[in-house]
Design a protein around this motif. Structure first.
Motif, PDB file in Angstrom:
ATOM      1  N   GLY A   1       5.418 -11.722  -8.781  1.00  0.00           N
ATOM      2  CA  GLY A   1       4.853 -10.399  -9.018  1.00  0.00           C
ATOM      3  C   GLY A   1       4.667  -9.492  -7.823  1.00  0.00           C
ATOM      4  O   GLY A   1       5.027  -9.803  -6.719  1.00  0.00           O
ATOM      5  N   CYS A   2       4.093  -8.328  -8.071  1.00  0.00           N
ATOM      6  CA  CYS A   2       3.914  -7.361  -7.006  1.00  0.00           C
ATOM      7  C   CYS A   2       2.730  -7.697  -6.130  1.00  0.00           C
ATOM      8  O   CYS A   2       2.579  -7.158  -5.051  1.00  0.00           O
ATOM      9  CB  CYS A   2       3.718  -5.964  -7.589  1.00  0.00           C
ATOM     10  SG  CYS A   2       5.272  -5.156  -7.917  1.00  0.00           S
ATOM     11  N   THR A   3       1.860  -8.540  -6.610  1.00  0.00           N
ATOM     12  CA  THR A   3       0.638  -8.771  -5.852  1.00  0.00           C
ATOM     13  C   THR A   3       0.668 -10.113  -5.140  1.00  0.00           C
ATOM     14  O   THR A   3      -0.330 -10.536  -4.576  1.00  0.00           O
ATOM     15  CB  THR A   3      -0.573  -8.734  -6.788  1.00  0.00           C
ATOM     16  OG1 THR A   3      -0.338  -9.670  -7.840  1.00  0.00           O
ATOM     17  CG2 THR A   3      -0.785  -7.365  -7.380  1.00  0.00           C
TER      18      THR A   3
ATOM     19  N   ILE B   1      11.177  -0.699  -1.962  1.00  0.00           N
ATOM     20  CA  ILE B   1       9.778  -0.659  -1.505  1.00  0.00           C
ATOM     21  C   ILE B   1       8.947  -0.013  -2.610  1.00  0.00           C
ATOM     22  O   ILE B   1       9.270   1.080  -3.084  1.00  0.00           O
ATOM     23  CB  ILE B   1       9.641   0.110  -0.181  1.00  0.00           C
ATOM     24  CG1 ILE B   1      10.655  -0.440   0.849  1.00  0.00           C
ATOM     25  CG2 ILE B   1       8.222  -0.017   0.356  1.00  0.00           C
ATOM     26  CD1 ILE B   1      10.590   0.212   2.215  1.00  0.00           C
ATOM     27  N   ASP B   2       7.881  -0.684  -2.999  1.00  0.00           N
ATOM     28  CA  ASP B   2       7.175  -0.330  -4.230  1.00  0.00           C
ATOM     29  C   ASP B   2       5.803   0.301  -4.037  1.00  0.00           C
ATOM     30  O   ASP B   2       5.153   0.142  -2.997  1.00  0.00           O
ATOM     31  CB  ASP B   2       6.976  -1.592  -5.076  1.00  0.00           C
ATOM     32  CG  ASP B   2       8.235  -1.992  -5.828  1.00  0.00           C
ATOM     33  OD1 ASP B   2       9.320  -1.477  -5.486  1.00  0.00           O
ATOM     34  OD2 ASP B   2       8.124  -2.818  -6.747  1.00  0.00           O
ATOM     35  N   ASP B   3       5.354   0.918  -5.111  1.00  0.00           N
ATOM     36  CA  ASP B   3       4.000   1.435  -5.354  1.00  0.00           C
ATOM     37  C   ASP B   3       3.757   2.739  -4.584  1.00  0.00           C
ATOM     38  O   ASP B   3       3.800   3.810  -5.168  1.00  0.00           O
ATOM     39  CB  ASP B   3       2.912   0.413  -5.022  1.00  0.00           C
ATOM     40  CG  ASP B   3       3.064  -0.897  -5.816  1.00  0.00           C
ATOM     41  OD1 ASP B   3       3.870  -0.923  -6.778  1.00  0.00           O
ATOM     42  OD2 ASP B   3       2.408  -1.879  -5.451  1.00  0.00           O
ATOM     43  N   GLY B   4       3.456   2.646  -3.278  1.00  0.00           N
ATOM     44  CA  GLY B   4       3.240   3.861  -2.491  1.00  0.00           C
ATOM     45  C   GLY B   4       1.823   4.018  -1.985  1.00  0.00           C
ATOM     46  O   GLY B   4       1.438   5.112  -1.563  1.00  0.00           O
TER      47      GLY B   4
ATOM     48  N   ASN C   1      11.551   4.988 -10.344  1.00  0.00           N
ATOM     49  CA  ASN C   1      10.370   5.047 -11.223  1.00  0.00           C
ATOM     50  C   ASN C   1       9.672   3.682 -11.291  1.00  0.00           C
ATOM     51  O   ASN C   1      10.318   2.654 -11.510  1.00  0.00           O
ATOM     52  CB  ASN C   1      10.875   5.473 -12.611  1.00  0.00           C
ATOM     53  CG  ASN C   1       9.784   5.684 -13.629  1.00  0.00           C
ATOM     54  OD1 ASN C   1       8.755   5.012 -13.629  1.00  0.00           O
ATOM     55  ND2 ASN C   1      10.010   6.624 -14.536  1.00  0.00           N
ATOM     56  N   HIS C   2       8.350   3.692 -11.114  1.00  0.00           N
ATOM     57  CA  HIS C   2       7.554   2.456 -11.176  1.00  0.00           C
ATOM     58  C   HIS C   2       6.283   2.703 -12.005  1.00  0.00           C
ATOM     59  O   HIS C   2       5.238   2.133 -11.711  1.00  0.00           O
ATOM     60  CB  HIS C   2       7.218   2.009  -9.749  1.00  0.00           C
ATOM     61  CG  HIS C   2       6.723   0.603  -9.608  1.00  0.00           C
ATOM     62  ND1 HIS C   2       7.299  -0.481 -10.229  1.00  0.00           N
ATOM     63  CD2 HIS C   2       5.697   0.087  -8.866  1.00  0.00           C
ATOM     64  CE1 HIS C   2       6.647  -1.590  -9.889  1.00  0.00           C
ATOM     65  NE2 HIS C   2       5.661  -1.269  -9.064  1.00  0.00           N
ATOM     66  N   THR C   3       6.411   3.555 -13.002  1.00  0.00           N
ATOM     67  CA  THR C   3       5.360   3.931 -13.982  1.00  0.00           C
ATOM     68  C   THR C   3       4.302   4.877 -13.414  1.00  0.00           C
ATOM     69  O   THR C   3       4.179   5.046 -12.210  1.00  0.00           O
ATOM     70  CB  THR C   3       4.603   2.729 -14.605  1.00  0.00           C
ATOM     71  OG1 THR C   3       3.731   2.156 -13.618  1.00  0.00           O
ATOM     72  CG2 THR C   3       5.557   1.691 -15.173  1.00  0.00           C
TER      73      THR C   3
ATOM     74  N   THR D   1       0.868   4.444 -13.975  1.00  0.00           N
ATOM     75  CA  THR D   1      -0.399   3.806 -13.568  1.00  0.00           C
ATOM     76  C   THR D   1      -0.286   2.306 -13.292  1.00  0.00           C
ATOM     77  O   THR D   1      -1.296   1.619 -13.183  1.00  0.00           O
ATOM     78  CB  THR D   1      -1.486   4.008 -14.644  1.00  0.00           C
ATOM     79  OG1 THR D   1      -1.098   3.285 -15.833  1.00  0.00           O
ATOM     80  CG2 THR D   1      -1.665   5.477 -14.993  1.00  0.00           C
ATOM     81  N   HIS D   2       0.925   1.770 -13.202  1.00  0.00           N
ATOM     82  CA  HIS D   2       1.138   0.362 -12.828  1.00  0.00           C
ATOM     83  C   HIS D   2       0.519  -0.647 -13.797  1.00  0.00           C
ATOM     84  O   HIS D   2      -0.100  -1.626 -13.391  1.00  0.00           O
ATOM     85  CB  HIS D   2       0.610   0.113 -11.407  1.00  0.00           C
ATOM     86  CG  HIS D   2       1.354  -0.959 -10.663  1.00  0.00           C
ATOM     87  ND1 HIS D   2       1.027  -2.306 -10.761  1.00  0.00           N
ATOM     88  CD2 HIS D   2       2.414  -0.914  -9.836  1.00  0.00           C
ATOM     89  CE1 HIS D   2       1.842  -3.019  -9.996  1.00  0.00           C
ATOM     90  NE2 HIS D   2       2.703  -2.196  -9.428  1.00  0.00           N
ATOM     91  N   PRO D   3       0.717  -0.448 -15.105  1.00  0.00           N
ATOM     92  CA  PRO D   3       0.183  -1.446 -16.056  1.00  0.00           C
ATOM     93  C   PRO D   3       1.151  -2.621 -16.210  1.00  0.00           C
ATOM     94  O   PRO D   3       2.312  -2.546 -15.801  1.00  0.00           O
ATOM     95  CB  PRO D   3       0.147  -0.647 -17.368  1.00  0.00           C
ATOM     96  CG  PRO D   3       1.323   0.273 -17.258  1.00  0.00           C
ATOM     97  CD  PRO D   3       1.426   0.653 -15.794  1.00  0.00           C
TER      98      PRO D   3
ATOM     99  N   ALA E   1       9.726  -5.108  -1.213  1.00  0.00           N
ATOM    100  CA  ALA E   1       8.605  -4.977  -0.275  1.00  0.00           C
ATOM    101  C   ALA E   1       7.663  -3.930  -0.867  1.00  0.00           C
ATOM    102  O   ALA E   1       7.927  -3.395  -1.944  1.00  0.00           O
ATOM    103  CB  ALA E   1       9.098  -4.553   1.106  1.00  0.00           C
ATOM    104  N   HIS E   2       6.554  -3.681  -0.199  1.00  0.00           N
ATOM    105  CA  HIS E   2       5.578  -2.713  -0.707  1.00  0.00           C
ATOM    106  C   HIS E   2       5.138  -1.759   0.392  1.00  0.00           C
ATOM    107  O   HIS E   2       5.156  -2.127   1.562  1.00  0.00           O
ATOM    108  CB  HIS E   2       4.329  -3.431  -1.236  1.00  0.00           C
ATOM    109  CG  HIS E   2       4.573  -4.206  -2.479  1.00  0.00           C
ATOM    110  ND1 HIS E   2       4.976  -5.518  -2.457  1.00  0.00           N
ATOM    111  CD2 HIS E   2       4.497  -3.850  -3.778  1.00  0.00           C
ATOM    112  CE1 HIS E   2       5.128  -5.939  -3.711  1.00  0.00           C
ATOM    113  NE2 HIS E   2       4.849  -4.945  -4.533  1.00  0.00           N
ATOM    114  N   PHE E   3       4.721  -0.567  -0.009  1.00  0.00           N
ATOM    115  CA  PHE E   3       4.016   0.321   0.909  1.00  0.00           C
ATOM    116  C   PHE E   3       2.604  -0.258   1.056  1.00  0.00           C
ATOM    117  O   PHE E   3       1.723   0.009   0.228  1.00  0.00           O
ATOM    118  CB  PHE E   3       3.965   1.743   0.349  1.00  0.00           C
ATOM    119  CG  PHE E   3       5.281   2.474   0.424  1.00  0.00           C
ATOM    120  CD1 PHE E   3       5.641   3.174   1.572  1.00  0.00           C
ATOM    121  CD2 PHE E   3       6.172   2.457  -0.643  1.00  0.00           C
ATOM    122  CE1 PHE E   3       6.851   3.853   1.650  1.00  0.00           C
ATOM    123  CE2 PHE E   3       7.384   3.132  -0.570  1.00  0.00           C
ATOM    124  CZ  PHE E   3       7.725   3.825   0.578  1.00  0.00           C
TER     125      PHE E   3
HETATM  126 ZN   LIG Z   1       4.243  -2.529  -8.117  1.00  0.00          ZN
END
Ligand SMILES: [Zn+2]
Length: 281
Positions: free
Chosen positions: A20-22, A104-107, A153-155, A157-159, A243-245
């Motif tokens: 997952g992302c977390t 790179i995800d989320d932001g 696109n990554h939604t 609100t990230h549900p 990866a993530h911001f």
């Molecule tokens: Zn994410």
């Protein structure tokens, strides 16, 4: 080939629930990097030539060596959405070239040093942005797009989309299409479901919202380790790397640029270079 891709995606869906992302890595002693986010802004340099002296200097500033130039993009994209068919779900791009793709995800983290770094390095990447993570500072991402990096696109609100009705999924996905178009003037073509969680309703919604592919991943960059889905713990040609911001509060004190430098070094050490995802899907 598309069946193979879909099968891969299905087989890895369970693993994605775990990574997952977390996902977080075990703590480990941090080795100092030669360069910090305080590196000075880049001077303009020849962009499209083979790595020369200017590129070498720009990379050295961040403690890195220049990447080999990626191969020319294929004349025909290896992943396409079949006319009237379902949106393909991919974790890798079919290729024999020693290339990988950075996403790179989320932001959430908005480190000005990262903008300077990527201006220097010119390594392509695709940003999968979530409105709730970026809305405090939309303009941060504009220069990254101006550098030629992809917007995806990554939604809103990230549900966890699997817990939502088809209609609610459509709102999350189509809503973010609209927002990103309004903010940045570009309509995304690629979609990533938060946590890699999706179902057939997600796939249908993505298609209805005008997206061309659902993009998952093969490796996930943590603070200083890369998490591999395959048992051999190696990059493979065409792998998509997540990866993530993220900043020091999520990276145990490390910065986004330190995480990025570590990721790039791991890619380089394995003899790979980075190509542009949008050239292949
Ligand atoms: Zn994410």
């Amino acid at each position: 080939m598309k069946k193979t891709i879909a099968l891969w995606a299905t087989l890895t869906a369970v693993a994605l629930l775990v990574t997952g992302c977390t996902a977080e890595e075990p703590s480990a002693a941090a080795a100092p990097l030669p360069e910090r986010t305080s590196a000075p802004a880049a001077t303009p340099s020849a962009q499209d030539e083979a790595p020369g002296a200017a590129a070498a200097a720009a990379y050295r500033k961040w403690g890195l060596k220049p990447f080999a130039a990626p191969p020319a993009p294929p004349a025909v994209k290896p992943v396409v959405r079949p006319a009237g068919g379902p949106v393909p779900v991919i974790s890798e791009i079919p290729t024999r070239e020693k290339i990988v793709f950075i996403t790179i995800d989320d932001g959430a983290e908005k480190d000005p040093g990262f903008v300077r770094m990527m201006k220097d390095l010119k390594v392509p990447f695709t940003m999968f942005l979530t409105d709730s993570a970026i809305r405090a500072d939309y303009p941060y991402f504009a220069p990254l797009m101006a550098q030629g990096n992809g917007l995806a696109n990554h939604t809103l609100t990230h549900p966890n989309l699997r817990t939502l009705s088809p209609e609610a999924q459509r709102r999350e996905i189509c809503g973010q299409q609209t927002k990103l178009k309004e903010r940045y003037g570009t309509t995304p073509r690629l979609f990533r479901p938060p946590y890699g969680n999706w179902n057939e309703a997600t796939r249908a919604a993505a298609g209805e919202c005008g997206l061309d592919a659902i993009v998952l991943w093969r490796e996930s960059m943590q603070i200083k380790n890369m998490q591999y889905q395959r048992g051999d713990r190696k990059l493979h040609p065409g792998d998509i790397v997540l990866a993530h911001f993220r900043g020091p509060s999520e990276l145990k004190g490390r910065t986004m640029t330190e995480m990025t430098a570590t990721m790039l070094r791991k890619i380089q050490e394995q003899g790979f270079t980075v190509a542009r995802l949008e050239d292949y899907v």
